[in-house]
Design an enzyme around this catalytic site. Sequence first.
Site, PDB file in Angstrom:
ATOM      1  CG  ASP A 268      68.149  29.664 -13.986  1.00 28.34           C
ATOM      2  OD1 ASP A 268      68.536  28.672 -13.306  1.00 28.34           O
ATOM      3  OD2 ASP A 268      68.853  30.247 -14.828  1.00 28.34           O
TER       4      ASP A 268
ATOM      5  CG  ASP B  54      65.301  34.534 -19.986  1.00 30.58           C
ATOM      6  OD1 ASP B  54      64.317  35.025 -20.581  1.00 30.58           O
ATOM      7  OD2 ASP B  54      66.455  34.997 -20.051  1.00 30.58           O
TER       8      ASP B  54
END
Length: 645
Positions: A511, A515
């Site tokens: 992504d 994170d």
Amino acid sequence: MTTTARRADGTNAQNAEYTAANIQVLEGLEAVRRRPGMYIGSTDQRGLHHLIYEIVDNAVDEAMAGFCDRVEVLIQPDGSVSIQDNGRGIPVDRHEKTGLSALETVLTVLHAGGKFGGGGYKVSGGLHGVGASVVNALSEELTAEVAKDGALYRQSYQRGAPTGSLEKVRGEKPEQNGTRISFKPDSEIFETLDYDFATLAARFREMAYLTKGLWIQFIDLRGDGQEQNFYFDSGIEAYVRHVNRGRNPLHADPIVIQGERDNISIEVALQYNGSFSESVHSFANCINTIDGGSHMTGFRSALTRALNDYARRAKLLKDDDPNLSGDDVREGLSAVISVKLPEPQFEGQTKTRLGSPEVKGLVDSLVAASLNTYLDENPAVGRRIIEKALTASRAREAARKARDLVQRKGVLEGSMLPGKLADCSESNPEYSEIYLVEGESAGGSAKSARDRRTQAILPLRGKILNVEKARLDKMLAHEEIRVLITALGTGFGDDFDIAKLRYGKVIIMTDADVDGAHIRTLLLTFFYRFMPELIDHGHLYIAQPPLYSAQQGRNVTWLYSDAEREAFFSVERKNVNMQRYKGLGEMNPDQLWTTTMDPATRSLLKVEVNDAERADDLFTKLMGDEVPPRKSFIMTHALSATLDV
Ligand code: 0RA
């Protein structure tokens, strides 16, 4: 038909009862000759030796009962054997059931041995207890001589059948009681009459150890002749010394434990040595129970418990230390366990394991109590034993770690591909690629979006561990890492082989958020640290999903960075529907395909490590122990710093 039997007292007995019994006897012995293997296992040298053991066992039984202290075994040049003891002499009086002398009964009725006479055995050995009648049936000739009450009795047989009655030998007045059985194994039955001196001697030695005070003389008159004598005043204590000879004993004298309860006699001798192996021999009624059994179980349980108890009492184990394991306390242990009991039960295919459940508790409580006392009285020995066990425990822990590593490596090298991998059909790495995708949902999208012919998808769950800090073995404990290595096919560590790489492009697809950046950096670190060849050979890539979509009517423009976004808005735009993509899972498969995965339209970043030193330094900084500043640093610098875009 009537048969005449001459009784020991010289009178004749004629009756129908006797006749019936005698026919049964002859049928029994005939059965032994027809199927000798059923009774003695085989007709080779082993079976041949078995005949000797059978007769010697009977004499040793007499010794165990306390009536005999000498057994002589003599092999004649023609292969006949005689076994003589100085026991009470096999009874020669009339046997109730058979009407024969007790001696003839023993020698002709199957399984009669030891079961007659009021003063029968307390304990009885015998490998399978088949009895002297089997030896008789399988011998060309057998002669029994019994010296009893000042007279000598004799009877001879051929292939099990008496050639005459039991006679009192005229003129002989022996001063000592005893029995001598002489036989020549039947060459029609046995493949060989060639005994092995060393094998027989080893067995006699064992028997002498197990029957302390018994003298076994073994003379072989074949060839040049040999003789060995076995006598051990201290029985199994001497046995343990023998086992430990040349093995550097940890304490000078074996620990000896003896006791008797419920008519079961228990003897244990043990001594530790400097080796790493365990050498525990167990016997029940002189039979070597090589598969252990209840006496062994009781001994092991007592040993482990008593040593742990002592180690805690003596503060050699701290309160929060784990217990020493059975394996720990048996390293370098030599021991002999000998139990004698009236009716032992043997179990297993070869009857070499003691059943007799009552023995376990007796051995356990006797050994534990005796060891407790011994250790308290001999703390120096106790300390040495515990220190040895502690060393064993530490070594075992280290070995376990190493073994785990090897086993996991084995898994990695296996042909089984992980279940989570959605593989492609193309097997030529030149045309195939694998996407490492963060999370199950993005993985699902990618699986729908992909070209399944050339693109494999491996979803990676959660955050893979911080590989910078992890050691090799710890890292392999991590499921995600193992799955990854297996999918790549290259092996790992010393076994890494770039030629086995299953995909030409390894593409990290995470992504476009914090994170995602973190996981990307973790993966990069892993490859840099442990598979640098992958980077050197240009196989590692990073996928570039868009950050935004700008929709105007039917036109969709994908914007891959804030710079692109600014450029997009630097001209007049109306009715633009802007969307920011946070996760790959937010795109539908079509969108994911066109923006990120379609080789015709996508853009990939190739990972290159131009300056290894700098990258190494960076990874160390990123992955070091200071956690708080890490995330922001990764976000802003990681990619640009390590990647040649
Ligand atoms: C049972 C009772 C008695 C002696 C024996 C067995 C005996 C058997 C063998 C087998 C080989 N040597 C043996 N020696 C003794 C004695 C009974 C009595 O006191 O007369």
